[in-house]
Design a protein around this motif. Structure first.
Motif, PDB file in Angstrom:
ATOM      1  N   ALA A   1      26.389 -13.080  -3.156  1.00  0.00           N
ATOM      2  CA  ALA A   1      26.443 -14.455  -3.669  1.00  0.00           C
ATOM      3  C   ALA A   1      25.085 -15.133  -3.503  1.00  0.00           C
ATOM      4  CB  ALA A   1      27.533 -15.246  -2.950  1.00  0.00           C
ATOM      5  N   ALA A   2      24.428 -14.889  -2.375  1.00  0.00           N
ATOM      6  CA  ALA A   2      23.103 -15.479  -2.135  1.00  0.00           C
ATOM      7  C   ALA A   2      22.102 -14.997  -3.175  1.00  0.00           C
ATOM      8  CB  ALA A   2      22.630 -15.141  -0.730  1.00  0.00           C
ATOM      9  N   ASP A   3      22.124 -13.701  -3.461  1.00  0.00           N
ATOM     10  CA  ASP A   3      21.220 -13.160  -4.484  1.00  0.00           C
ATOM     11  C   ASP A   3      21.489 -13.796  -5.840  1.00  0.00           C
ATOM     12  OD1 ASP A   3      20.034 -11.539  -2.605  1.00  0.00           O
ATOM     13  OD2 ASP A   3      21.167  -9.732  -3.191  1.00  0.00           O
ATOM     14  N   HIS A   4      22.758 -14.065  -6.109  1.00  0.00           N
ATOM     15  CA  HIS A   4      23.153 -14.637  -7.401  1.00  0.00           C
ATOM     16  C   HIS A   4      22.672 -16.088  -7.557  1.00  0.00           C
ATOM     17  CE1 HIS A   4      25.587 -15.091 -11.006  1.00  0.00           C
ATOM     18  NE2 HIS A   4      26.090 -16.193 -10.486  1.00  0.00           N
ATOM     19  N   VAL A   5      22.791 -16.881  -6.509  1.00  0.00           N
ATOM     20  CA  VAL A   5      22.446 -18.304  -6.622  1.00  0.00           C
ATOM     21  C   VAL A   5      20.995 -18.615  -6.250  1.00  0.00           C
ATOM     22  CG1 VAL A   5      24.826 -19.039  -6.207  1.00  0.00           C
ATOM     23  CG2 VAL A   5      23.225 -18.974  -4.298  1.00  0.00           C
ATOM     24  N   ALA A   6      20.310 -17.679  -5.621  1.00  0.00           N
ATOM     25  CA  ALA A   6      18.952 -17.934  -5.115  1.00  0.00           C
ATOM     26  C   ALA A   6      17.974 -18.474  -6.149  1.00  0.00           C
ATOM     27  CB  ALA A   6      18.389 -16.674  -4.458  1.00  0.00           C
ATOM     28  N   PRO A   7      17.966 -17.953  -7.391  1.00  0.00           N
ATOM     29  CA  PRO A   7      16.977 -18.473  -8.342  1.00  0.00           C
ATOM     30  C   PRO A   7      17.110 -19.975  -8.618  1.00  0.00           C
ATOM     31  CG  PRO A   7      17.887 -16.400  -9.134  1.00  0.00           C
ATOM     32  CD  PRO A   7      18.701 -16.805  -7.940  1.00  0.00           C
TER      33      PRO A   7
ATOM     34  N   TYR B   1      28.644 -12.383   0.952  1.00  0.00           N
ATOM     35  CA  TYR B   1      27.719 -13.512   1.064  1.00  0.00           C
ATOM     36  C   TYR B   1      26.314 -13.137   0.599  1.00  0.00           C
ATOM     37  CZ  TYR B   1      31.114 -16.490   3.339  1.00  0.00           C
ATOM     38  OH  TYR B   1      32.213 -17.265   3.599  1.00  0.00           O
ATOM     39  N   LEU B   2      25.888 -11.947   0.935  1.00  0.00           N
ATOM     40  CA  LEU B   2      24.566 -11.511   0.483  1.00  0.00           C
ATOM     41  C   LEU B   2      24.504 -11.398  -1.038  1.00  0.00           C
ATOM     42  CD1 LEU B   2      23.747  -8.854   3.229  1.00  0.00           C
ATOM     43  CD2 LEU B   2      22.737 -11.147   2.953  1.00  0.00           C
TER      44      LEU B   2
ATOM     45  N   TYR C   1      24.480 -17.987   7.645  1.00  0.00           N
ATOM     46  CA  TYR C   1      25.778 -18.178   8.284  1.00  0.00           C
ATOM     47  C   TYR C   1      26.815 -17.142   7.849  1.00  0.00           C
ATOM     48  CZ  TYR C   1      23.709 -22.476   9.886  1.00  0.00           C
ATOM     49  OH  TYR C   1      22.864 -23.375  10.493  1.00  0.00           O
ATOM     50  N   GLY C   2      26.668 -16.612   6.664  1.00  0.00           N
ATOM     51  CA  GLY C   2      27.635 -15.631   6.186  1.00  0.00           C
ATOM     52  C   GLY C   2      27.318 -14.210   6.570  1.00  0.00           C
ATOM     53  N   ALA C   3      26.027 -13.902   6.757  1.00  0.00           N
ATOM     54  CA  ALA C   3      25.658 -12.514   7.014  1.00  0.00           C
ATOM     55  C   ALA C   3      24.632 -12.352   8.124  1.00  0.00           C
ATOM     56  CB  ALA C   3      25.115 -11.886   5.725  1.00  0.00           C
ATOM     57  N   GLY C   4      24.083 -13.441   8.608  1.00  0.00           N
ATOM     58  CA  GLY C   4      22.992 -13.348   9.573  1.00  0.00           C
ATOM     59  C   GLY C   4      23.445 -13.193  11.012  1.00  0.00           C
ATOM     60  N   ARG C   5      22.469 -12.971  11.880  1.00  0.00           N
ATOM     61  CA  ARG C   5      22.712 -12.893  13.313  1.00  0.00           C
ATOM     62  C   ARG C   5      22.900 -14.306  13.867  1.00  0.00           C
ATOM     63  NH1 ARG C   5      17.489 -10.987  14.606  1.00  0.00           N
ATOM     64  NH2 ARG C   5      17.970 -11.945  16.604  1.00  0.00           N
ATOM     65  N   THR C   6      23.622 -14.413  14.951  1.00  0.00           N
ATOM     66  CA  THR C   6      23.864 -15.722  15.560  1.00  0.00           C
ATOM     67  C   THR C   6      22.552 -16.374  15.989  1.00  0.00           C
ATOM     68  OG1 THR C   6      26.079 -15.064  16.251  1.00  0.00           O
ATOM     69  CG2 THR C   6      25.110 -16.960  17.383  1.00  0.00           C
TER      70      THR C   6
ATOM     71  N   HIS D   1      19.293 -22.141  -6.672  1.00  0.00           N
ATOM     72  CA  HIS D   1      19.682 -22.905  -5.487  1.00  0.00           C
ATOM     73  C   HIS D   1      19.253 -22.162  -4.221  1.00  0.00           C
ATOM     74  CE1 HIS D   1      22.090 -25.373  -8.167  1.00  0.00           C
ATOM     75  NE2 HIS D   1      22.589 -24.261  -8.663  1.00  0.00           N
ATOM     76  N   PRO D   2      17.975 -22.124  -3.919  1.00  0.00           N
ATOM     77  CA  PRO D   2      17.508 -21.336  -2.769  1.00  0.00           C
ATOM     78  C   PRO D   2      18.038 -21.833  -1.419  1.00  0.00           C
ATOM     79  CG  PRO D   2      15.723 -22.638  -3.724  1.00  0.00           C
ATOM     80  CD  PRO D   2      16.887 -22.746  -4.649  1.00  0.00           C
ATOM     81  N   GLU D   3      18.264 -23.131  -1.287  1.00  0.00           N
ATOM     82  CA  GLU D   3      18.777 -23.657  -0.022  1.00  0.00           C
ATOM     83  C   GLU D   3      20.200 -23.183   0.226  1.00  0.00           C
ATOM     84  OE1 GLU D   3      17.568 -25.658  -2.474  1.00  0.00           O
ATOM     85  OE2 GLU D   3      15.643 -26.320  -1.665  1.00  0.00           O
ATOM     86  N   ILE D   4      20.997 -23.150  -0.838  1.00  0.00           N
ATOM     87  CA  ILE D   4      22.368 -22.651  -0.701  1.00  0.00           C
ATOM     88  C   ILE D   4      22.351 -21.162  -0.390  1.00  0.00           C
ATOM     89  CG2 ILE D   4      24.548 -22.249  -1.929  1.00  0.00           C
ATOM     90  CD1 ILE D   4      23.999 -24.913  -3.414  1.00  0.00           C
ATOM     91  N   ALA D   5      21.467 -20.427  -1.027  1.00  0.00           N
ATOM     92  CA  ALA D   5      21.345 -18.996  -0.756  1.00  0.00           C
ATOM     93  C   ALA D   5      21.000 -18.761   0.712  1.00  0.00           C
ATOM     94  CB  ALA D   5      20.291 -18.377  -1.670  1.00  0.00           C
ATOM     95  N   GLU D   6      20.125 -19.600   1.255  1.00  0.00           N
ATOM     96  CA  GLU D   6      19.756 -19.461   2.660  1.00  0.00           C
ATOM     97  C   GLU D   6      20.960 -19.671   3.572  1.00  0.00           C
ATOM     98  OE1 GLU D   6      16.682 -21.306   5.987  1.00  0.00           O
ATOM     99  OE2 GLU D   6      16.728 -22.176   3.979  1.00  0.00           O
ATOM    100  N   LEU D   7      21.775 -20.684   3.272  1.00  0.00           N
ATOM    101  CA  LEU D   7      22.987 -20.918   4.065  1.00  0.00           C
ATOM    102  C   LEU D   7      23.912 -19.717   4.018  1.00  0.00           C
ATOM    103  CD1 LEU D   7      23.871 -24.606   3.114  1.00  0.00           C
ATOM    104  CD2 LEU D   7      22.960 -23.780   5.290  1.00  0.00           C
ATOM    105  N   LEU D   8      24.100 -19.170   2.835  1.00  0.00           N
ATOM    106  CA  LEU D   8      24.971 -18.002   2.685  1.00  0.00           C
ATOM    107  C   LEU D   8      24.455 -16.822   3.500  1.00  0.00           C
ATOM    108  CD1 LEU D   8      25.681 -18.228  -1.156  1.00  0.00           C
ATOM    109  CD2 LEU D   8      27.246 -18.809   0.709  1.00  0.00           C
TER     110      LEU D   8
END
Length: 167
Positions: free
Chosen positions: A135-141, A132-133, A153-158, A143-150
């Motif tokens: 993928a987030a780096d890949h889409v961030a430029p 997820y991290l 929810y994919g790698a972050g703390r609860t 689609h930053p909102e999608i990168a944030e979701l990745l």
């Protein structure tokens, strides 16, 4: 067949009765096709078919669970003559806010933490945090909102997911 029986038993524990029974009652009372029920719930027709046949146990989308709860509620009201079918359909279409959980014959409001944990669980069944991290780096430029979701929810703390959900 044993797997289907086990799935239906699990559905009975979660929803109070097997989903096939629930959907059949709603379809009959409201005059709906299975495809229309799926559309109203916000799930695919194949997913609904798998749930009804016992190939799947539960609905993973909290909004779809809320719409199912409302569908059962309005079906009972239509059957009792307290609500016209058209009004029942409108209520189902308007339902679906996150956070309602159907447990047995009752509903309760899920906490933001429970909802965040469900979303994270879904993400984590699909890929690893590292995936997820990346993928987030890949889409961030683009689609930053999608990168944030990745990331959340994919790698972050609860706790971060709860804050994002409430934010």
């Amino acid at each position: 067949m044993a797997d289907v029986d086990a799935s239906r038993t699990a559905q009975r524990e979660i929803y109070g009765e097997p989903l096939g029974t629930v959907v059949d009652r709603c379809r009959g009372t409201l005059g709906l096709t299975q495809g229309r029920v799926a559309a109203l719930l916000g799930i695919s027709a194949p997913m609904l078919s798998q749930l009804v046949s016992g190939q799947r146990i539960k609905i993973g989308n909290p909004s779809a669970v809320e719409r199912l709860r409302v569908m059962v509620e309005v079906t009972d009201a239509v059957a009792a003559g307290r609500l016209p079918v058209a009004d029942a359909i409108a209520r189902i279409e308007a339902a679906g806010g996150p956070g309602e959980l159907l447990t047995g014959a009752t509903t309760r409001r899920a906490s933001a933490r429970e909802t965040a944990e469900q979303i994270q669980s879904l993400f984590r069944r699909v890929a690893s945090a590292a995936d997820y991290l990346a993928a987030a780096d890949h889409v961030a430029p683009d689609h930053p909102e999608i990168a944030e979701l990745l990331r959340v929810y994919g790698a972050g703390r609860t706790d971060d997911a709860v804050a994002h959900l409430l934010g």
